[in-house]
Design an enzyme around this catalytic site. Structure first.
Site, short mmCIF file in Angstrom:
data_model
loop_
_atom_site.label_atom_id
_atom_site.label_comp_id
_atom_site.label_asym_id
_atom_site.label_seq_id
_atom_site.Cartn_x
_atom_site.Cartn_y
_atom_site.Cartn_z
N CYS A 145 -13.58 4.85 -28.63
CA CYS A 145 -14.85 5.45 -28.95
C CYS A 145 -15.63 5.84 -27.69
CB CYS A 145 -15.80 4.99 -30.07
SG CYS A 145 -14.88 4.50 -31.29
N PRO A 202 4.36 -5.32 -0.91
CA PRO A 202 4.34 -4.05 -1.72
C PRO A 202 4.13 -4.43 -3.22
CG PRO A 202 6.55 -4.20 -0.97
CD PRO A 202 5.72 -5.44 -0.39
N ARG A 222 2.78 -1.54 -6.10
CA ARG A 222 3.07 -0.37 -6.79
C ARG A 222 4.48 0.41 -6.47
NH1 ARG A 222 -1.40 2.99 -7.87
NH2 ARG A 222 -2.65 1.93 -6.28
N GLY A 277 0.69 -1.27 -0.05
CA GLY A 277 0.02 -0.03 -0.01
C GLY A 277 1.02 1.18 0.06
#
Ligand code: LLP
Length: 421
Positions: free
Chosen positions: A346, A276, A278, A239
């Protein structure tokens, strides 16, 4: 700190020019830096020095086997949340005794695969899961090592979609019921309770919620020990946030985070795991894309890229900011221009940034999204029948394609026609 820097006016990944990779693999693509991955892993490993510990990389952040093996060879364990991740980690050579299995919906089949193949521990998230795990372990004639994930009811002060530690979130068992659930778990013959697990959310930029949660875990450890449980391992989740915008104040460093861990649970004599994702992979990866067109709207300029929300969903999904820079460094006095930076998909949600000041670009210019290594490639889809983009790993002056771009034919051929058509 990462290893993506301008050299003589051109962006490099370590010692390889991004333009050179683009010429070889085409755009868009993800590129990762080995040195950055290892540096970030070691920051955590060093931050826990003095404690018996294992850094289990949360491979949901970026799960290419080359990334897993790079980290595994450096000593990392893995945090997996599905059978697919488990098998991927094993395929990349991670031994079972370095894999922890998290997640709220593990099926009996997933549990069987991990129990048969070897596992360090299951982080159990509910009583029904505990019952299934116990039954599968008994059926296989083994004992499953478990922690139980508690929900400490702490506000992680992060984006609502990635906060997990409040009582209204679906994760873990309420900490208020922990004693009863541990007491019940201790009666199940297929399980061995070894510890406690907690994970309160992702992209935390403040240490206070960690401190609160880990303090509660320390108190619970003492209480459960008093009840007769052997609590020898604490899994403290992942985190810790990363700096997404160069202009913002950087979040706390792994060493500060390590100090919180030591202060809150260091005296308990437990083996410490952290998960961990990220911080290890995020700033170790770029998304490289090319400008297709620059188009003038009524009151704005649109920069239309060949990457889209299907390749990097974070801006559309979490309103996430990614720094976006040109691969060829602009001359020092270049005046910025304001763009809405969009992909070709789109829907208007396919917008990476609004009113973003950038050096002026023209068609065919290469553009880099920073901090795209975590939750980038892994969250990609083939929406609009856009094939998944390649991943490239750089190591000093070498680079290798670690997942190639499928051909259109390969993508199309995955469909099968029913007999009646
Ligand atoms: N452990 C558990 C049990 C987790 O659920 C997570 C992330 C981690 C560890 C790793 O957290 P990290 O260190 O990476 O913050 N897709 C979102 C992030 C989702 C995080 C989910 N769980 C995003 O792009 O921001």
């Amino acid at each position: 700190m990462d290893h993506f820097l301008y050299r003589d006016g051109a962006l490099y990944a370590e010692d390889v020019s991004i333009s050179e990779i683009a010429a070889a693999v085409g755009t868009p693509f993800y590129v990762y830096s080995t040195a950055t991955l290892l540096r970030h892993f070691r920051l955590f490993d060093d931050a826990l020095e003095g404690l018996d510990h294992l850094v289990c990389y949360a491979m949901k952040a970026a799960s290419n086997q080359a990334i897993i093996k790079t980290l595994g060879d450096a000593g990392a364990g893995m945090d997996v949340v599905s059978q697919g991740e488990y098998l991927r980690a094993r395929a990349a050579g991670i031994p079972g005794n370095r894999i922890v299995f998290s997640g709220i919906g593990k099926t009996a089949e997933e549990i069987r695969t991990a129990l048969t193949g070897g596992i360090r521990q299951f982080n159990v998230e509910s009583e029904p899961e505990m019952a299934v795990l116990n039954a599968v372990a008994i059926e296989l004639g083994v004992i499953a090592p478990i922690t139980i994930r508690v929900n400490p009811d702490v506000d992680a002060r992060t984006h609502a979609k990635i906060a997990t530690g409040k009582s209204e979130n679906k994760f873990g068992i309420p900490i208020s019921r922990a004693r009863a659930v541990y007491a019940h778990g201790a009666t199940l013959k297929g399980l061995k309770i070894i510890g406690i697990d907690v994970h309160i959310g992702s992209q935390l930029t403040d240490l206070a919620p960690f401190e609160q949660a880990y303090t509660k875990v320390a108190e619970l450890t003492e209480i459960l020990r008093g009840d007769g449980h052997e609590i020898t391992r604490l899994d403290l989740g992942g985190g810790l946030g990363i700096p997404y915008a160069h202009s913002n104040q950087a979040p706390p460093l792994p060493t500060d985070y390590g100090a919180v861990i030591k202060r809150t649970v260091g005296h308990l004599g437990c083996e410490i795991e952290i998960e961990p994702g990220r911080l290890i992979a995020g700033n170790a990866g770029l998304l490289i894309t090319k400008v297709i067109y620059v188009k003038s709207g009524e009151d704005r300029e649109f920069m239309i890229l060949d990457a889209a929300m299907n390749d990097l969903i974070r801006p559309a999904m979490y309103d996430a900011h990614h720094d976006i820079i040109p691969v060829i460094e602009p001359a020092p006095a270049t005046l910025p221009q304001t763009y809405d930076i969009v992909g070709p998909v789109c829907e208007s949600g396919d917008t990476f940034a609004r009113d973003r000041a950038m050096p002026p670009v023209v068609a065919d210019d290469l553009i880099a999204f920073r901090s795209a290594g975590a939750y980038g490639a892994v969250m990609a889809s083939e929406y609009n029948s856009r094939p998944l983009i390649p991943e490239v790993l750089v190591n000093e002056d070498q680079f290798a394609v670690i997942r190639r771009r499928p051909t259109y034919q390969e993508m199309i051929n995955r469909d099968t026609m029913p007999a009646w058509l």
